[in-house]
Enzyme design. Structure first.
Site: not given
Lengths: 285, 203
Positions: B123, B182
């Site tokens: 993440h 991301c």
């Protein structure tokens, strides 16, 4: 002739045994796994809704990491009552064949409001709005997946409906055959009803023994305590259902066995006493 | 009394025989189906107990193959990126559940030491790869596994779309580590972009 008559009597006793075996399992299935209210009660008993709520919340948390949003946005977006209502909708779809879709508008609205509050109601760009809508879609999907667990509601309804119809029809046939067998046994033993009682006892004992063996077999072959289906919460509910069914089978089988042995004892003691009376009367003459 | 007892025993024996005949009949006609059903239930629906401590993984350095592979969801390595001061656990798998705990290893890629593409993901949160933008060509990455230590040097960074799988190619000719997260790092909601860091194995 006597041998043939005895053979026919035992065939009827075997038929009666099969009928008792069939009636027991059908009635246990009809009052448990094939009954919607029973399943709903089991879900309540095993705290299924609370466990699903935790699972859903854990699922939501997976999406927070990459979203750039705070965990507070996923707090209280779906209540326990809503989870219960939606779970009951799914169960109704499976048992009653209703095709009710889940309504997730409240979840979406709550989530949108939480996000607005977290972002202090600031004006978002078009792409930010699109990203947030996509995020809300993913949270909604996560909720539906965790509540629903299956895409086969309609297929499950068909199986349950078939099961109920089968149980109803076979139950009727078995009751008729049982009554016929009982009448035939009584007719064959019209001169000595005690023999009929002993024959009933044999049927009860045999059917009780059959289910005791089945219970032992399942206990050895399948580790019911470690059943794992779809999710831990659902597994717990299923374990409770299976254990309840097995315990019912064991209880009824023990009752049948004891009742059978008692009937055999009573029947045989009346027969022997009558024989002894006849013999002592003959001796007197 | 003896006669009653004998007659009762005979009837109970008859009941036993009826039970045996019934069970025998069911077993003869449906025995195989019953066995198959029981095996299927045990295979699919019964939780297996974990075996606890397992033997350490060994690597054949000539063949570049592991002798066994860690189970999905288990931690098997640690990744260190000194430039951004990050030391994170690496787990086998790329599900959201796995990524909650640390860096995920795509099961469609090879393992460190096997001489092929290794794909990791994490993440873009502050405790993981939020500072990836600070990485530069030449920065070092170390992956420490249960079976050895592997050092890599960054040679490229790219922004790709989440569907551009050809930008993260799986091959067995040379060992490359590709880590993605991301993008943008401050995106809200769901983003379709990924920031990929490419690194070669130091020989």
């Amino acid at each position: 002739m006597k041998i043939l008559l005895n053979l026919i009597k035992y065939i009827i006793v075997i038929l009666l045994t099969f009928c008792i075996i069939g009636l027991l399992i059908i009635n246990i299935a009809s009052s448990t796994i094939l009954k919607k209210q029973y399943v709903l009660n089991k879900l309540e008993e095993t705290n299924y809704y609370e466990e699903i709520q935790k699972l859903i919340q854990d699922g939501f948390e997976n999406y927070i990491g990459p979203s750039g949003l705070d965990e507070s946005v996923i707090v209280d977006i779906v209540s326990l009552e809503k989870i219960k209502e939606d779970t009951n909708t799914i169960v109704s779809n499976m048992y009653d064949g209703t095709n009710t879709e889940l309504n997730t508008e409240t979840l979406r609205t709550n989530l949108r409001n939480n996000i607005d509050e977290y972002l202090n109601h600031r004006k978002l760009t078009t792409s930010e709005n699109e990203s947030i809508e996509k995020f809300i879609d993913m949270i909604e999907e996560e909720y539906i997946i965790n509540i629903l667990h299956t895409n086969y509601e309609n297929d499950i309804y068909k199986v349950i409906n078939k099961g109920n119809n089968f149980a109803e029809n076979v139950n009727l046939v078995l009751i008729l055959v049982t009554v016929a067998s009982i009448l035939l046994i009584l007719i064959f033993n019209v001169k000595q009803i005690a023999q009929a009682i002993a024959n009933f006892g044999v049927a009860f004992t045999a059917s009780g023994l059959f289910y005791i063996v089945i219970k032992i077999y399942i206990g050895i072959k399948i580790n019911v305590q470690n059943l794992s289906v779809l999710s831990p919460a659902f597994s717990q509910a299923m374990i409770s259902v299976v254990q309840n069914v097995l315990n019912s089978i064991l209880t009824y089988s023990i009752i049948l066995f004891i009742l059978g042995v008692v009937c055999i004892c009573i029947g045989n003691s009346i027969i022997i006493k009558n024989e002894m009376k006849k013999r002592s009367k003959k001796k007197e003459y | 009394m003896t006669k009653i007892f004998k007659a009762t025993i005979i009837d109970i024996i008859v009941a036993f025989l009826i039970t045996i005949i019934t069970i025998g009949g069911i077993y003869l006609s449906l025995g195989q189906e019953i066995e198959n059903t029981v095996q299927l239930i045990n295979l699919v629906a019964i939780k297996k107990e974990s075996k606890g401590i397992t033997e350490p993984i060994k690597i054949d350095t000539e063949k570049k193959l592991l002798d066994k592979y860690p189970a999905y969801g288990t931690k098997y390595a640690t990744i260190e990126i000194p430039k951004i001061n990050k030391t994170l656990p690496v787990y086998v798998g790329d599900s959201l559940d796995v990524l909650k705990n640390g860096v995920g290893h795509s099961t469609s890629s090879y393992f460190p030491g096997e001489g092929g593409s290794i794909v990791y993901m994490g993440h873009n949160t502050k405790d993981q790869f939020h500072d990836f933008s600070e990485l530069e060509i030449g920065d070092k990455i170390k992956v420490t596994t249960d079976y050895g230590e592997f050092n890599y040097t960054i040679y490229d960074m790219q922004v790709i779309k989440e569907t551009e799988f050809d930008k993260i190619p799986i091959q067995r000719e040379e060992e490359k580590l590709m880590i993605y997260t991301c993008y943008p790092f401050t995106a809200l909601g769901h983003t379709i972009y990924r920031y990929v860091v490419y690194a070669n194995l130091d020989i």
